[in-house]
Design a protein around this motif. Structure first.
Motif, PDB file in Angstrom:
ATOM      1  N   ASN A 123       7.756  -6.279   2.420  1.00 13.19           N
ATOM      2  CA  ASN A 123       6.959  -5.249   2.063  1.00 13.19           C
ATOM      3  C   ASN A 123       7.493  -3.994   2.599  1.00 13.19           C
ATOM      4  OD1 ASN A 123       4.163  -7.121   1.964  1.00 13.19           O
ATOM      5  ND2 ASN A 123       4.981  -7.563   4.140  1.00 13.19           N
ATOM      6  N   VAL A 134       0.966 -14.405   1.330  1.00 19.20           N
ATOM      7  CA  VAL A 134       1.112 -12.796   0.512  1.00 19.20           C
ATOM      8  C   VAL A 134       0.104 -12.027   1.511  1.00 19.20           C
ATOM      9  CG1 VAL A 134       0.834 -11.370  -1.579  1.00 19.20           C
ATOM     10  CG2 VAL A 134       1.448 -13.886  -1.766  1.00 19.20           C
ATOM     11  N   THR A 163      -4.715  -6.216  -6.233  1.00 16.10           N
ATOM     12  CA  THR A 163      -5.284  -5.231  -5.402  1.00 16.10           C
ATOM     13  C   THR A 163      -6.193  -5.302  -4.287  1.00 16.10           C
ATOM     14  OG1 THR A 163      -5.249  -3.663  -7.361  1.00 16.10           O
ATOM     15  CG2 THR A 163      -6.356  -2.726  -5.668  1.00 16.10           C
ATOM     16  N   ILE A 198       7.520 -10.847  -3.239  1.00 15.55           N
ATOM     17  CA  ILE A 198       6.070 -10.513  -2.756  1.00 15.55           C
ATOM     18  C   ILE A 198       5.978 -10.788  -1.279  1.00 15.55           C
ATOM     19  CG2 ILE A 198       4.881 -11.355  -4.873  1.00 15.55           C
ATOM     20  CD1 ILE A 198       4.264 -14.029  -3.650  1.00 15.55           C
ATOM     21  N   TYR A 234       1.047  -3.451   7.394  1.00 21.25           N
ATOM     22  CA  TYR A 234       2.213  -4.734   7.350  1.00 21.25           C
ATOM     23  C   TYR A 234       2.692  -5.018   8.685  1.00 21.25           C
ATOM     24  CZ  TYR A 234       1.649  -4.082   2.314  1.00 21.25           C
ATOM     25  OH  TYR A 234       1.025  -3.893   0.980  1.00 21.25           O
ATOM     26  N   ASP A 262      -3.148  -1.331  -1.414  1.00 23.64           N
ATOM     27  CA  ASP A 262      -2.107  -1.579  -2.151  1.00 23.64           C
ATOM     28  C   ASP A 262      -2.401  -2.573  -2.982  1.00 23.64           C
ATOM     29  OD1 ASP A 262      -0.779   0.073  -0.330  1.00 23.64           O
ATOM     30  OD2 ASP A 262       0.453  -1.131   0.460  1.00 23.64           O
ATOM     31  N   THR A 263      -1.243  -2.671  -4.175  1.00 20.41           N
ATOM     32  CA  THR A 263      -1.272  -3.440  -5.169  1.00 20.41           C
ATOM     33  C   THR A 263       0.099  -4.278  -5.097  1.00 20.41           C
ATOM     34  OG1 THR A 263      -2.628  -2.337  -6.339  1.00 20.41           O
ATOM     35  CG2 THR A 263      -1.544  -3.979  -7.774  1.00 20.41           C
ATOM     36  N   LYS A 264       0.075  -5.657  -5.394  1.00 20.39           N
ATOM     37  CA  LYS A 264       1.137  -6.461  -5.500  1.00 20.39           C
ATOM     38  C   LYS A 264       1.080  -7.174  -6.738  1.00 20.39           C
ATOM     39  CE  LYS A 264       2.937  -7.212  -0.854  1.00 20.39           C
ATOM     40  NZ  LYS A 264       3.468  -8.052   0.142  1.00 20.39           N
ATOM     41  N   SER A 265       2.380  -7.669  -7.139  1.00 19.69           N
ATOM     42  CA  SER A 265       2.576  -8.422  -8.594  1.00 19.69           C
ATOM     43  C   SER A 265       2.841  -9.760  -8.386  1.00 19.69           C
ATOM     44  CB  SER A 265       3.253  -7.515  -9.669  1.00 19.69           C
ATOM     45  OG  SER A 265       2.914  -6.354  -9.701  1.00 19.69           O
ATOM     46  N   GLN A 278      -1.587  -8.243 -11.411  1.00 17.74           N
ATOM     47  CA  GLN A 278      -1.884  -7.152 -10.465  1.00 17.74           C
ATOM     48  C   GLN A 278      -2.828  -7.412  -9.493  1.00 17.74           C
ATOM     49  OE1 GLN A 278       0.572  -4.566 -10.529  1.00 17.74           O
ATOM     50  NE2 GLN A 278       1.332  -6.000 -12.054  1.00 17.74           N
ATOM     51  N   ILE A 308      -0.839  -8.210   2.183  1.00 15.63           N
ATOM     52  CA  ILE A 308      -1.294  -6.952   1.126  1.00 15.63           C
ATOM     53  C   ILE A 308      -2.252  -5.960   2.037  1.00 15.63           C
ATOM     54  CG2 ILE A 308      -2.045  -5.958  -0.994  1.00 15.63           C
ATOM     55  CD1 ILE A 308      -2.105  -8.627  -2.363  1.00 15.63           C
ATOM     56  N   SER A 336       9.963  -5.806   6.377  1.00 15.91           N
ATOM     57  CA  SER A 336       8.604  -5.464   6.257  1.00 15.91           C
ATOM     58  C   SER A 336       8.316  -4.342   7.217  1.00 15.91           C
ATOM     59  CB  SER A 336       7.655  -6.477   6.641  1.00 15.91           C
ATOM     60  OG  SER A 336       6.339  -6.228   6.567  1.00 15.91           O
TER      61      SER A 336
END
Length: 273
Positions: free
Chosen positions: A238, A113, A153, A235, A182, A119-122, A151, A115, A207
């Protein structure tokens, strides 16, 4: 006089023993035996100075996780391992783990993953009560949300590992990399394309930064537009987009797809007819 002297010595020894006991790191058990019918052991830290760390002398035999004041030891292969628990005062306690039979385990799936800082990913999970374990010694991420919709961050560059546990065994590992930009990737990776007049084709931006520019050398030959990603991105995607190309008339033209943030360019030579 002798009696008073011996009494004072006894008191000093007593206080010294009490001090040693109070500083000692203690756990509910110092030996466990694991098998297919008992794949993990829960050990409670009953006394200690906090800020604990834990290690296994043989991770091929047994591995361990710290969650609050509990130490969970999971078994894997036949053999013996020593689990060492240490507190912030460098007090240590050793737990002997013995396994007499092979414990069958699912090999954990590893997910990379990436990030971007800020940024924030779930990470979603349908398990009614999912259990995660985070290894983030450099504090590069912040976890929020709920257990079923974490979440994540990104705070600063670095990496962290997030384990999804079942029966305190990792069945999924998220290798979280915090980056400045990214990666810019498109598919197909071919740099040339041949189309019949009136035909359409699609390139997929998997991405990138999310801000893209399209440049066409001859707009009489072809047109192109950016479209939204048709489904919820994973995820590993991007800021994905679709580039739809339309062949207008016979000829040749060059399409450039630019990742604005980094100025990286993907070039496609298109021949129509």
């Amino acid at each position: 006089m002798k009696n008073i002297y011996y009494f004072l010595i006894s008191l000093l020894l007593l206080f010294s023993c009490e001090e040693n006991v109070s500083d000692k790191l203690m756990v509910s058990s110092t030996s466990v035996t694991l098998s297919n019918s008992k794949t993990y052991a829960e050990i409670t830290i009953t006394k200690g100075a906090g800020n604990y760390s834990v290690s296994s002398s043989n991770e091929a035999v047994a591995q361990c996780f710290l969650i609050d004041d509990k130490l969970y030891i999971t078994g894997f292969n036949i053999g013996t391992a020593i689990i060492t628990l240490t507190d912030q005062n460098e007090n240590k306690v050793e737990i002997t783990v013995t396994i007499d039979e092979l414990i069958y385990r699912i090999v954990p799936v590893t997910n990379l993953v990436m990030i971007k800082t800020g940024d924030t990913k779930s990470i979603t999970n349908s398990d009614p009560n999912p259990l995660y374990y985070l290894m983030d010694t450099a504090s590069v991420i912040e976890i929020g949300g709920t257990k079923n919709n974490l979440q994540i961050t990104a705070l600063k560059k670095g990496n962290a590992l997030l384990y999804y546990l079942k029966e305190y065994w990792p069945t999924a590992i998220y290798n979280i990399q915090i980056i400045d930009h990214y990666l810019f990737t498109v598919t197909p990776t071919t740099s040339s394309l041949r189309l019949n007049t009136g035909a359409e084709a699609e390139y997929y931006i998997l991405s990138g930064c999310g801000n893209y520019a399209l440049t066409i050398s001859d707009t009489n030959v072809l047109s192109a537009e950016l479209l939204a990603w048709p489904v919820e991105p994973t995820i590993n995607h991007n800021n994905p987009r679709i580039v739809r190309i339309r062949a207008l008339q016979r000829g040749s033209s060059e399409l450039k797809i630019t990742n604005v943030e980094t100025e990286e360019v993907k070039t496609v030579a298109v021949t129509v007819g």
